[in-house]
Scaffold this motif. Structure first.
Motif, PDB file in Angstrom:
ATOM      1  N   THR A 133       0.987  -1.160   0.073  1.00  0.00           N
ATOM      2  CA  THR A 133       0.101  -0.109  -0.158  1.00  0.00           C
ATOM      3  C   THR A 133       0.967   1.224  -0.122  1.00  0.00           C
ATOM      4  N   TRP A 134       0.834   2.195  -1.027  1.00  0.00           N
ATOM      5  CA  TRP A 134       1.460   3.504  -1.255  1.00  0.00           C
ATOM      6  C   TRP A 134       0.816   4.338  -0.204  1.00  0.00           C
ATOM      7  N   VAL A 135       1.384   4.964   0.837  1.00  0.00           N
ATOM      8  CA  VAL A 135       0.979   5.757   1.824  1.00  0.00           C
ATOM      9  C   VAL A 135       0.422   7.236   1.242  1.00  0.00           C
ATOM     10  N   GLN A 136       1.373   7.797   0.341  1.00  0.00           N
ATOM     11  CA  GLN A 136       1.061   9.267  -0.268  1.00  0.00           C
ATOM     12  C   GLN A 136      -0.157   8.911  -0.991  1.00  0.00           C
ATOM     13  N   GLN A 137      -0.153   8.059  -1.905  1.00  0.00           N
ATOM     14  CA  GLN A 137      -1.420   7.789  -2.745  1.00  0.00           C
ATOM     15  C   GLN A 137      -2.610   7.620  -1.993  1.00  0.00           C
ATOM     16  N   GLN A 138      -2.560   6.922  -0.731  1.00  0.00           N
ATOM     17  CA  GLN A 138      -3.769   6.716  -0.002  1.00  0.00           C
ATOM     18  C   GLN A 138      -4.177   7.947   0.631  1.00  0.00           C
ATOM     19  N   MET A 139      -3.303   8.895   1.236  1.00  0.00           N
ATOM     20  CA  MET A 139      -3.858  10.166   1.664  1.00  0.00           C
ATOM     21  C   MET A 139      -4.317  11.125   0.671  1.00  0.00           C
ATOM     22  N   LEU A 140      -3.960  11.117  -0.710  1.00  0.00           N
ATOM     23  CA  LEU A 140      -4.514  11.811  -1.765  1.00  0.00           C
ATOM     24  C   LEU A 140      -5.731  11.351  -2.092  1.00  0.00           C
ATOM     25  N   ALA A 141      -5.807  10.146  -2.104  1.00  0.00           N
ATOM     26  CA  ALA A 141      -7.076   9.545  -2.585  1.00  0.00           C
ATOM     27  C   ALA A 141      -8.177   9.732  -1.585  1.00  0.00           C
ATOM     28  N   GLY A 142      -7.840   9.977  -0.246  1.00  0.00           N
ATOM     29  CA  GLY A 142      -8.962  10.173   0.721  1.00  0.00           C
ATOM     30  C   GLY A 142      -9.255  11.841   0.710  1.00  0.00           C
ATOM     31  N   GLY A 143      -8.604  12.486  -0.179  1.00  0.00           N
ATOM     32  CA  GLY A 143      -8.873  14.135   0.025  1.00  0.00           C
ATOM     33  C   GLY A 143      -8.098  14.538   1.247  1.00  0.00           C
ATOM     34  N   LEU A 144      -7.028  13.889   1.782  1.00  0.00           N
ATOM     35  CA  LEU A 144      -6.583  14.496   2.982  1.00  0.00           C
ATOM     36  C   LEU A 144      -4.886  14.979   2.721  1.00  0.00           C
ATOM     37  N   ALA A 145      -4.877  15.481   1.393  1.00  0.00           N
ATOM     38  CA  ALA A 145      -3.482  16.040   1.154  1.00  0.00           C
ATOM     39  C   ALA A 145      -3.335  16.399  -0.017  1.00  0.00           C
ATOM     40  N   ARG A 146      -2.535  17.364  -0.466  1.00  0.00           N
ATOM     41  CA  ARG A 146      -2.337  17.784  -2.192  1.00  0.00           C
ATOM     42  C   ARG A 146      -0.985  17.465  -2.652  1.00  0.00           C
ATOM     43  N   VAL A 147      -0.930  17.181  -3.704  1.00  0.00           N
ATOM     44  CA  VAL A 147       0.404  17.067  -4.368  1.00  0.00           C
ATOM     45  C   VAL A 147       1.340  18.332  -4.248  1.00  0.00           C
ATOM     46  N   TYR A 148       2.666  17.882  -3.751  1.00  0.00           N
ATOM     47  CA  TYR A 148       3.404  18.950  -3.284  1.00  0.00           C
ATOM     48  C   TYR A 148       5.117  18.627  -3.575  1.00  0.00           C
ATOM     49  N   SER A 149       5.618  18.833  -4.883  1.00  0.00           N
ATOM     50  CA  SER A 149       6.732  18.225  -5.245  1.00  0.00           C
ATOM     51  C   SER A 149       8.006  19.434  -5.143  1.00  0.00           C
ATOM     52  N   PHE A 150       9.085  19.156  -5.192  1.00  0.00           N
ATOM     53  CA  PHE A 150      10.205  19.853  -5.316  1.00  0.00           C
ATOM     54  C   PHE A 150      11.234  19.462  -6.446  1.00  0.00           C
ATOM     55  N   PRO A 151      12.007  20.425  -6.634  1.00  0.00           N
ATOM     56  CA  PRO A 151      13.037  20.584  -7.910  1.00  0.00           C
ATOM     57  C   PRO A 151      13.836  19.204  -7.757  1.00  0.00           C
ATOM     58  N   ASP A 152      14.370  18.709  -6.429  1.00  0.00           N
ATOM     59  CA  ASP A 152      15.146  17.910  -6.044  1.00  0.00           C
ATOM     60  C   ASP A 152      14.468  16.683  -5.735  1.00  0.00           C
ATOM     61  N   ASN A 153      13.087  16.686  -5.594  1.00  0.00           N
ATOM     62  CA  ASN A 153      12.376  15.471  -5.285  1.00  0.00           C
ATOM     63  C   ASN A 153      11.008  15.323  -5.789  1.00  0.00           C
ATOM     64  N   ARG A 154      10.925  14.605  -6.871  1.00  0.00           N
ATOM     65  CA  ARG A 154       9.539  14.946  -7.748  1.00  0.00           C
ATOM     66  C   ARG A 154       9.419  13.474  -8.685  1.00  0.00           C
ATOM     67  N   ALA A 155       9.796  12.310  -8.142  1.00  0.00           N
ATOM     68  CA  ALA A 155       9.509  11.116  -8.508  1.00  0.00           C
ATOM     69  C   ALA A 155       8.049  10.855  -8.408  1.00  0.00           C
ATOM     70  N   CYS A 156       7.609   9.977  -9.270  1.00  0.00           N
ATOM     71  CA  CYS A 156       6.003   9.469  -9.232  1.00  0.00           C
ATOM     72  C   CYS A 156       5.026  10.557  -9.104  1.00  0.00           C
ATOM     73  N   ILE A 157       5.147  11.966  -9.684  1.00  0.00           N
ATOM     74  CA  ILE A 157       4.304  12.807  -9.523  1.00  0.00           C
ATOM     75  C   ILE A 157       2.981  12.492 -10.155  1.00  0.00           C
ATOM     76  N   ALA A 158       3.165  11.898 -11.424  1.00  0.00           N
ATOM     77  CA  ALA A 158       1.871  11.721 -12.351  1.00  0.00           C
ATOM     78  C   ALA A 158       0.944  10.947 -11.601  1.00  0.00           C
ATOM     79  N   PRO A 159       1.405   9.648 -11.173  1.00  0.00           N
ATOM     80  CA  PRO A 159       0.192   8.927 -10.215  1.00  0.00           C
ATOM     81  C   PRO A 159      -0.353   9.541  -9.061  1.00  0.00           C
ATOM     82  N   LEU A 160       0.541  10.400  -8.406  1.00  0.00           N
ATOM     83  CA  LEU A 160      -0.162  11.181  -7.261  1.00  0.00           C
ATOM     84  C   LEU A 160      -0.903  12.295  -7.777  1.00  0.00           C
ATOM     85  N   LEU A 161      -0.638  12.849  -8.896  1.00  0.00           N
ATOM     86  CA  LEU A 161      -1.506  13.916  -9.258  1.00  0.00           C
ATOM     87  C   LEU A 161      -3.007  12.994  -9.811  1.00  0.00           C
TER      88      LEU A 161
END
Length: 260
Positions: A111-139
Motif C-alpha cells: 500500500t502506497w501511503v502518499q497515494q492513500q492520503m491523496l485518494a482520501g482527500g487529505l493532502a495535495r500534491v507538493y513536489s520539489f525540484p530535487d524530489n519529484r519522482a512519481c508525481i504523475a500517479p500522485l496527481l
C-alpha cells in the motif's frame, strides 16, 4: 520530445496510479507515532517526511492556526500506519535540512501511503525540484479525490483559485495554492520566462520561471513558451510582487488542462 499535453494525459491515466518505478530502497521500520498528516516516526528513531504530498498543517510551535482538517489528516495517517511495518523508498534527495528522511512510504502489502492520503482527500500534491519522482500517479489520485469532493476538496479553504481574479488571489499570499486559468501571453525576458494571465502584468496573476527552473524544463524536453494560450493548473506558493504570482521551479508544477 515530451509535451506538456502528454504529461497531463499521463497524470490522468488510471494505470499510472498503480506503480511508482525507479525508486531506491531506503530504511525499514515500524511506525510508532504520527506528527501530522505527512510526518511519521519509526521505532529506529527516524522521522519520515512523506515526500510528494502536503497535508493540512498543524502549528507545531509556529505562529499559525491549524489549517482545516489538519487533525483529521493526522488521525487518518495514524490509523493507517501506527504499529505497522513500513519501508521507505527514495526518488530524490534522501534527507531534508531538518534531518528527516524523505521518500515514498509503503506498507508491507505494498500500500502506497502518499497515494492513500491523496485518494482520501487529505493532502495535495507538493513536489520539489530535487524530489519529484512519481508525481504523475500522485496527481491522478489527487484529481479523483477533488472530482469527488472528498476531504479538503469540500472545504473552501482549499478551493482551486481562478487566475482571472487577481484581487482574490492576492488575499492568499503566503499560502500554497492551486490556480487555474488560461495563459494570455508567454514571454522570455532575459533569462526568465513569464506566463501572464492578464493584460496588466503589474496587477494580474503571473507565473515566473527563472534560469534554474528553465534548465529543468529543457532537461524534460519542455518549452514553457509553448504554453501561450493554453489552459493550465499551476501549484505553488503565492506571493505578491507586481500582482499575485507563483514561482515555478520545475515542470511538474504545471498541468495542461486544454490547448489553445
Amino acid at each position: 520530445m515530451v509535451t506538456f499535453a502528454m504529461v497531463a494525459v499521463l497524470a490522468m491515466t488510471p494505470s499510472a496510479a498503480t506503480a511508482c518505478d525507479g525508486l531506491v530502497d531506503g530504511p525499514k521500520g515500524t511506525v510508532v507515532a504520527i506528527v501530522d498528516g505527512d510526518t511519521a516516526l519509526l521505532d529506529s528513531g527516524i522521522t519520515v517526511r512523506l515526500v510528494g504530498i502536503q497535508a493540512p498543517r498543524l502549528p507545531k510551535g509556529r505562529d499559525m492556526a491549524a489549517e482545516p482538517l489538519a487533525e483529521t489528516a493526522r488521525t487518518a495517517l495514524a490509523d493507517l500506519l501506527v504499529g505497522q511495518p513500513v519501508r521507505l523508498r527514495h526518488g530524490g534527495e534522501r534527507q531534508d535540512r531538518h534531518g528527516r528522511a524523505l521518500g515514498q512510504l509503503f506498507l508491507a502489502d505494498d500500500t502506497w501511503v502518499q497515494q492513500q492520503m491523496l485518494a482520501g482527500g487529505l493532502a495535495r500534491v507538493y513536489s520539489f525540484p530535487d524530489n519529484r519522482a512519481c508525481i504523475a500517479p500522485l496527481l491522478a489520485a489527487e484529481a479523483q479525490a477533488r472530482q469527488q469532493r472528498l476531504g479538503i476538496w469540500a472545504d473552501p479553504y482549499y478551493a482551486v483559485r481562478r487566475a482571472d481574479r487577481p484581487l482574490e488571489l492576492a488575499e492568499h499570499s503566503g499560502r500554497y495554492q492551486l490556480v487555474e486559468g488560461r495563459v494570455l501571453h508567454a514571454e522570455a525576458v532575459r533569462d526568465t520566462v513569464y506566463l501572464n494571465f492578464g493584460r496588466y502584468w503589474k496587477e494580474d496573476f503571473t507565473v515566473v520561471i527563472d534560469t534554474a527552473a528553465l534548465r529543468r524544463f529543457r532537461t524534460a524536453g519542455l518549452d514553457p513558451l509553448g504554453l501561450d494560450g493554453t489552459l493550465v493548473r499551476v501549484r505553488g506558493w503565492v506571493d505578491s510582487h507586481d500582482g499575485p504570482r507563483i514561482a515555478v521551479t520545475h515542470p511538474e508544477q504545471i498541468e495542461v488542462l486544454a490547448s489553445r
